[in-house]
Design an enzyme around this catalytic site. Structure first.
Site, mmCIF file in Angstrom:
data_model
loop_
_atom_site.group_PDB
_atom_site.id
_atom_site.type_symbol
_atom_site.label_atom_id
_atom_site.label_comp_id
_atom_site.label_asym_id
_atom_site.label_seq_id
_atom_site.Cartn_x
_atom_site.Cartn_y
_atom_site.Cartn_z
ATOM 1 N N HIS A 1 0.958 -3.686 9.467
ATOM 2 C CA HIS A 1 2.353 -3.535 9.049
ATOM 3 C C HIS A 1 3.206 -2.994 10.180
ATOM 4 O O HIS A 1 2.732 -2.228 11.014
ATOM 5 C CB HIS A 1 2.486 -2.560 7.875
ATOM 6 C CG HIS A 1 2.239 -3.172 6.548
ATOM 7 N ND1 HIS A 1 3.069 -4.116 5.991
ATOM 8 C CD2 HIS A 1 1.255 -2.971 5.651
ATOM 9 C CE1 HIS A 1 2.600 -4.467 4.812
ATOM 10 N NE2 HIS A 1 1.496 -3.790 4.584
ATOM 11 N N HIS B 1 0.836 -1.203 0.000
ATOM 12 C CA HIS B 1 0.000 0.000 0.000
ATOM 13 C C HIS B 1 0.875 1.259 0.000
ATOM 14 O O HIS B 1 0.612 2.197 -0.739
ATOM 15 C CB HIS B 1 -0.901 0.030 1.242
ATOM 16 C CG HIS B 1 -2.122 -0.821 1.161
ATOM 17 N ND1 HIS B 1 -2.067 -2.192 1.131
ATOM 18 C CD2 HIS B 1 -3.435 -0.491 1.147
ATOM 19 C CE1 HIS B 1 -3.300 -2.669 1.090
ATOM 20 N NE2 HIS B 1 -4.157 -1.651 1.094
#
Length: 176
Positions: free
Chosen positions: A152, A109
């Site tokens: 993450h 992302h």
């Protein structure tokens, strides 16, 4: 050294969860992270930019940047490094979205967002300064959202940003 970096990653995520996360903000950050799913917001923007002749180069640069970033991040590095997601390894970390199907390092992302934003920043015609700034702001928001929702490590996001900037630079150069 590696253990120290892992501890810093863990501490930052737990700090975000314990001190920044607020129930009233969860929907916003979840929506922001969804904008980055599969790079779709950036792909859609790039395709729209292909239509007017004035912005066609910007659309091409963004698509090239997204492709370069995806090859480096999602095709190569994620499968070589095979880093497990933080919610699977950090006790007490709660993710706000569904479990992710791939590995953690680097953040796809973040890479896609910064690849497209950098390419657009460099190639959008000069009078579109506000759009350039909005692209960078959206990229930053998407990158931070990956930490906020707990999927993450900060080092994943940082690596994704750096790879994204390189991919954006490549898209800019290759679109000339």
């Amino acid at each position: 050294m590696v253990q120290t970096l892992l501890q810093i990653d863990q501490n930052i995520l737990l700090f975000i969860q314990d001190h920044i996360r607020q129930e009233w903000m969860d929907g916003f950050w979840t929506a922001i992270t969804r904008l980055g799913d599969a790079g779709m917001i950036w792909i859609a923007l790039a395709i729209i930019l292909l239509i007017p002749k004035k912005t066609r180069r910007a659309g091409i640069a963004a698509l090239i940047a997204l492709a370069v970033g995806a090859l480096i991040t999602n095709v190569a590095l994620k499968n070589v490094v095979e880093r497990i997601r933080p919610y699977e390894t950090i006790p007490g970390l709660v993710r706000l979205i569904e479990a992710q199907p791939d590995f953690s390092f680097p953040s796809g992302h973040s890479c896609a967002s910064f690849a497209a934003a950098f390419a657009l920043f460099k190639t959008l015609p000069g009078k579109r300064k506000i759009w350039k700034i909005l692209c960078i702001v959206l990229a930053v928001l998407i990158a931070f959202s990956r930490l906020y929702v707990g999927v993450h490590y900060p080092s994943d996001v940082l690596a994704g940003i750096l790879i994204g900037i390189f991919a954006g630079w490549a898209g800019w150069k290759l679109s000339k």
